[in-house]
Design a protein around this motif. Structure first.
Motif, short mmCIF file in Angstrom:
data_model
loop_
_atom_site.label_atom_id
_atom_site.label_comp_id
_atom_site.label_asym_id
_atom_site.label_seq_id
_atom_site.Cartn_x
_atom_site.Cartn_y
_atom_site.Cartn_z
N PRO A 169 21.10 1.59 6.12
CA PRO A 169 20.76 1.75 7.85
C PRO A 169 19.11 2.01 7.23
CG PRO A 169 21.83 3.39 6.31
CD PRO A 169 22.18 2.93 5.40
N ARG A 170 18.59 2.22 5.56
CA ARG A 170 17.12 2.02 6.33
C ARG A 170 16.88 0.79 6.66
NH1 ARG A 170 12.80 5.98 2.25
NH2 ARG A 170 14.81 6.84 1.73
N LEU A 171 16.96 -0.35 6.26
CA LEU A 171 16.91 -1.17 6.06
C LEU A 171 16.91 -1.69 8.11
CD1 LEU A 171 17.40 -3.39 3.06
CD2 LEU A 171 15.54 -2.12 3.95
N LYS A 172 17.96 -1.74 8.27
CA LYS A 172 18.00 -1.68 9.76
C LYS A 172 17.26 -1.14 11.34
CE LYS A 172 21.72 -1.88 13.64
NZ LYS A 172 22.80 -1.35 13.26
N GLU A 173 16.55 -0.13 10.39
CA GLU A 173 15.64 1.12 11.04
C GLU A 173 14.15 -0.14 10.46
OE1 GLU A 173 14.38 4.65 9.35
OE2 GLU A 173 16.94 4.86 9.64
N ARG A 174 13.92 -1.00 10.18
CA ARG A 174 12.93 -1.72 9.48
C ARG A 174 13.03 -3.96 9.47
NH1 ARG A 174 8.66 1.70 7.37
NH2 ARG A 174 9.83 3.80 7.61
N ALA A 175 13.71 -3.94 10.81
CA ALA A 175 15.03 -5.01 9.91
C ALA A 175 13.25 -6.30 10.41
CB ALA A 175 15.55 -5.17 11.23
N SER A 176 12.51 -5.93 11.58
CA SER A 176 11.20 -6.76 11.42
C SER A 176 9.65 -6.44 10.40
CB SER A 176 11.17 -7.11 12.99
OG SER A 176 11.28 -6.01 13.56
N GLN A 177 9.86 -4.95 9.54
CA GLN A 177 8.68 -5.17 9.67
C GLN A 177 8.67 -6.18 8.35
OE1 GLN A 177 8.12 -1.26 7.84
NE2 GLN A 177 6.57 -1.29 6.72
N LEU A 178 7.70 -6.54 8.10
CA LEU A 178 7.22 -7.75 6.52
C LEU A 178 7.65 -6.88 6.01
CD1 LEU A 178 3.92 -9.37 7.92
CD2 LEU A 178 5.85 -9.85 8.56
N ALA A 179 8.40 -7.84 4.58
CA ALA A 179 8.80 -7.21 3.18
C ALA A 179 7.50 -6.19 2.30
CB ALA A 179 9.08 -7.42 2.62
N GLY A 180 6.02 -7.28 2.80
CA GLY A 180 5.09 -6.77 1.31
C GLY A 180 4.40 -5.56 1.67
N THR A 181 4.68 -5.04 3.60
CA THR A 181 4.24 -3.87 3.96
C THR A 181 5.21 -2.28 3.57
OG1 THR A 181 4.94 -3.95 6.21
CG2 THR A 181 2.68 -5.19 5.62
N MET A 182 6.08 -2.61 3.20
CA MET A 182 7.10 -1.90 2.87
C MET A 182 6.99 -0.23 1.69
SD MET A 182 10.70 -3.40 4.19
CE MET A 182 11.61 -2.21 4.04
N SER A 183 7.45 0.25 1.84
CA SER A 183 7.32 1.40 -0.29
C SER A 183 7.64 0.37 -1.31
CB SER A 183 8.06 2.65 0.13
OG SER A 183 9.26 3.08 0.79
N GLY A 184 7.93 0.91 -2.60
CA GLY A 184 8.51 0.52 -3.83
C GLY A 184 9.44 0.21 -3.50
N GLY A 185 10.46 1.79 -2.71
CA GLY A 185 11.81 1.92 -3.53
C GLY A 185 12.65 1.12 -2.37
N GLU A 186 11.56 0.58 -0.76
CA GLU A 186 12.31 -0.08 0.41
C GLU A 186 12.85 -1.49 -0.25
OE1 GLU A 186 10.61 2.96 3.92
OE2 GLU A 186 9.82 1.47 3.34
N GLN A 187 11.04 -1.69 -0.78
CA GLN A 187 11.50 -3.35 -1.03
C GLN A 187 12.25 -3.64 -2.67
OE1 GLN A 187 7.32 -5.28 -2.23
NE2 GLN A 187 6.77 -3.88 -0.90
#
Ligand code: ATP
Length: 235
Positions: free
Chosen positions: A122-140
């Motif tokens: 679900p955490r990725l759904k919230e961030r579906a349109s965020q650029l992957a390079g701007t996410m935290s290490g754990g999210e990446q």
């Protein structure tokens, strides 16, 4: 589902430099963890299983021989690798990264798997349109795992998924890996985080200088002398 990986006499290395000296290993349904010091050959093991390196020996997934040096064929056989360092496309969105993980499957199946990935993460759904390079290490790392799941693997291989993550993220990630295993995907995971990895896993192998020096069920390994002395700093 519930795939069995059988490895016998695996020899592999780089440009004539032999790293793996004849590995016998089984990954059964559940989580199998591979431990060992730096340079033991853990990454080489996963790469050679994923068809990224030349190798000798027998590698079978559910009785079918996996081709050496053919990574695409390995994906078609049901194998996915989350490489060390995640290898995301930083300038692409989360959704675009995930869609790339499903490039071998028809668009309709890809769309279903994407919807499933957003349910599972679900955490990725919230961030579906965020650029992957701007996410935290754990999210990446979550994007990397979710992307690997887009190919619909029966065997998921993870190379040091907890590397560089805060302790709470490590727990969250290992919980996700457990959930994936409970869904029937066999997991083979390389880890440096010995205690947490053995607590999450069902079975383990210890590699040193390209050979298996210990193996067994995770609980037994956790309390074994080889692990306690060499990796947990206990006497
Ligand atoms: P780490 O925990 O440090 O990642 P590892 O157990 O995963 O270690 P490998 O990365 O498999 O170990 O490396 C095993 C050996 O192979 C090392 O001696 C390493 O220097 C060598 N090696 C790894 N990659 C290459 C390469 N591309 N070319 C030549 N030698 C390599």
């Amino acid at each position: 589902m519930n795939a069995n990986l059988k490895v016998r006499g695996l020899v592999a290395g780089y440009h004539g430099f032999q790293v793996l000296q004849g590995i016998d290993l089984d990954a059964l349904p559940g989580i199998t963890v591979v431990l060992g010091p730096n340079g033991a050959g853990k990454t080489t093991l996963l790469k050679s299983l994923a068809g990224l390196l030349a190798r000798q020996g027998e590698v079978k997934l559910d009785g079918a021989r996996l081709p050496a040096e053919d990574a695409t064929a390995c994906v078609r056989h049901g194998l996915a690798l989350v490489a060390e360092g995640r290898q995301l496309f930083p300038q692409m969105t989360v959704t675009e990264n995930l869609e790339l993980g499903g490039w071998l499957v028809p668009a309709r199946v890809r769309a279903q798997r994407l919807a499933r990935a957003f349910e599972d993460f679900p955490r990725l759904k919230e961030r579906a349109s965020q650029l992957a390079g701007t996410m935290s290490g754990g999210e990446q790392q979550m994007v990397a795992v979710a992307r690997a799941m887009m190919s619909g693997p029966r065997l998921l291989m993870l190379d040091e998924p907890s590397l560089g993550l805060a302790p709470r993220m490590v727990d969250e990630l290992l919980a996700i890996v457990r959930r994936i295993a409970a869904q029937g995907v066999t997991v083979l995971m390389v880890e440096q985080n010995v205690r947490k990895a053995l607590q999450a896993a069902d079975r383990g192998y210890v590699l040193e200088r390209g050979r298996v020096v210990a193996s067994g069920d995770a609980e037994t390994l956790l309390h074994s002398d080889v692990i306690r002395h060499a990796y947990l700093g206990k006497t």
